[in-house]
Design a protein around this motif. Structure first.
Motif, PDB file in Angstrom:
ATOM      1  N   THR A   2      -3.903   0.374  -6.888  1.00 45.08           N
ATOM      2  CA  THR A   2      -5.052   1.064  -7.438  1.00 45.08           C
ATOM      3  C   THR A   2      -4.702   1.655  -8.793  1.00 45.08           C
ATOM      4  OG1 THR A   2      -6.586   2.889  -7.118  1.00 45.08           O
ATOM      5  CG2 THR A   2      -4.405   3.131  -6.149  1.00 45.08           C
ATOM      6  N   ARG A   3      -5.717   1.868  -9.617  1.00 43.76           N
ATOM      7  CA  ARG A   3      -5.454   2.383 -10.955  1.00 43.76           C
ATOM      8  C   ARG A   3      -5.183   3.888 -10.949  1.00 43.76           C
ATOM      9  NH1 ARG A   3     -10.983   1.319 -10.825  1.00 43.76           N
ATOM     10  NH2 ARG A   3     -12.329   3.150 -10.993  1.00 43.76           N
ATOM     11  N   ASN A 292      -8.120  -3.370  -6.156  1.00 47.67           N
ATOM     12  CA  ASN A 292      -7.997  -1.911  -6.090  1.00 47.67           C
ATOM     13  C   ASN A 292      -8.691  -1.331  -4.853  1.00 47.67           C
ATOM     14  OD1 ASN A 292      -6.625  -1.883  -8.585  1.00 47.67           O
ATOM     15  ND2 ASN A 292      -8.566  -1.780  -9.706  1.00 47.67           N
ATOM     16  N   ASP A 295      -9.337   2.517  -4.299  1.00 43.45           N
ATOM     17  CA  ASP A 295     -10.210   3.300  -5.169  1.00 43.45           C
ATOM     18  C   ASP A 295     -11.344   3.955  -4.398  1.00 43.45           C
ATOM     19  OD1 ASP A 295      -8.606   2.590  -7.225  1.00 43.45           O
ATOM     20  OD2 ASP A 295     -10.120   1.476  -8.360  1.00 43.45           O
TER      21      ASP A 295
END
Length: 423
Positions: A2-3, A292, A295
């Protein structure tokens, strides 16, 4: 991956326990669980490298990961069992100025359970002007036994353990709640107090429904003077009560049972209104997003307002937790972490995780993950009085003990719990 890299966690975490001071079985269980998770991380990292390098994970690696995941669940179960045994209180002798009455009740109840002699209990409950007692409705158990059952239920029932509990003496509990913004304002010492609008109030009712269990015993067991019949009865009914409560507090429809939080009306969190639980969608039916995936968990956490987030936790079942264990942050750290001792829960993004098997598996449109401050969000109502009716006739040669308690439940603050919807 995930970012997101980090997330706000609870303001103050309790100090870490000294594992060296724990008894041998507990230290061994914690070490086994930690070792299993390290093996899980190593195998999952291999799987991710294979996916990146060959556009597909090796079958052998997938099977190994599944075996380690099952071993991780088994280790967690063992750790929970040890923690529960440590938390389970023994039946204590009553203390205080009413010891004489308490001891008389205890002796009369013991005689009733062992031999069916109810004269002593009839006299005591008539003296106390107890309503509804007698051979048809059963007899009240001693206070020590009732307190022990409720204390053990708090350790066994996952939702009860994290919710508010209110004791009542009537058939239901009512409370007024505000459905609008608080009516407040600022004034100085000498200025006039302006008139304000009347508060918008609504009434919530939590009726207590009847929950029963029917343990059986042989007359030989009851005749054995060494056997503590109160301890035996508490042990027999606690698991049955906890299992039924665990289901009702999550999915109960409120008809003849508590109303579970998943039975409440839901709405997209962006359109949240009082009286409904807000939902955050995954954007993918029956699954986390392919890219992701973690998120949506961050979205769920920040859907909850900050005052509730300080004491919030995740609630999900074992299979959903198994899926989430594989998620990492941008630095490659696993978002799920094992507990550091038998008394502490696993954490996800720094928040505790409560495992409730009544939570649904991941499916199309399922509400499989809840996040919130359940102490403020959900209320369990216990009506005082645990009753036992002795039945030596229905299942000869066994003696049945029809044991009942009255319990209710429901959401008391709809802003304190958010749900993740797989849709």
């Amino acid at each position: 991956m995930t970012r997101h890299a980090a997330i706000e966690t609870k303001a103050i975490l309790p100090p870490l326990e000294n594992k060296a001071a724990e008894p041998g079985p507990i230290r061994s269980a914690v070490d086994d669980f930690t070792a299993a998770f390290e093996a899980f991380k190593e195998t999952n990292d291999d799987r991710l490298r294979q996916i990146e390098g060959r556009l597909g994970a090796d079958v052998v690696t997938e099977e190994k990961l599944a075996r380690i995941d099952a071993a991780l669940d088994a280790a967690r179960t063992r750790l929970d069992r040890i923690g529960l045994e440590r938390a389970r209180p023994a039946l204590a002798e009553p203390q205080g100025r009413h010891d004489g009455v308490a001891q008389e009740h205890k002796a009369a109840f013991d005689l009733y359970v062992r031999a069916g002699e109810s004269g002593g209990l009839k006299r005591l409950e008539a003296k106390a002007m107890s309503a509804g007692s007698g051979p048809d409705g059963g007899y009240l158990v001693p206070d020590t036994l009732e307190r022990t059952v409720l204390t053990r239920l708090a350790a066994l029932s996952p939702i009860r353990a994290i919710s508010s509990v209110q004791q009542i003496s009537g058939g239901q509990y009512k409370r007024a709640v505000s459905t609008g913004a608080p009516v407040t304002g600022w004034v100085t010492e000498a200025t006039a107090r302006p008139s304000t609008d009347a508060p918008a109030l609504a009434q919530l009712a939590f009726p207590a429904a009847e929950l029963y269990a029917m343990p059986a015993a042989t007359q030989t067991l009851l005749d054995d003077a060494v056997v503590n019949v109160e301890e035996w009865l508490a042990a027999e009914v606690e698991t049955a009560f906890a299992e039924q409560e665990g289901i009702a507090f999550v999915t109960g429809n409120g008809v003849g049972r508590p109303k579970g939080f998943l039975a409440s009306d839901t709405v997209a969190n962006a359109s949240w209104t009082p009286g409904k639980l807000g939902c955050v969608g995954t954007g993918t039916s029956a699954a986390f997003p392919g890219t992701n995936p973690a998120d949506v968990l961050f979205d769920l956490v920040y859907a909850l307002r900050a005052p509730y987030r300080q004491n919030a936790r995740f609630v999900m079942n074992r299979r959903t937790q198994s899926t989430i264990r594989k998620f990492k942050d941008a630095e490659g750290n696993y978002l799920w972490q094992p507990p550091l001792s038998a008394e502490r829960a696993a954490t996800l993004m720094g928040f505790p995780v409560s495992e409730a098997e009544a939570m649904p598996d991941i499916a199309a449109g399922s509400l499989s993950v809840a996040f919130g401050d359940f102490r403020r969000g959900y209320l369990v109502v216990d009506r005082t009085g645990l009753r036992v009716l002795r039945d030596p006739y229905s299942a000869k040669p066994y003696v049945l003990f029809y044991t009942t308690k009255r319990v209710g439940g429901g959401v008391q603050d709809f802003d304190a719990i958010k749900l993740l919807k797989f849709a």
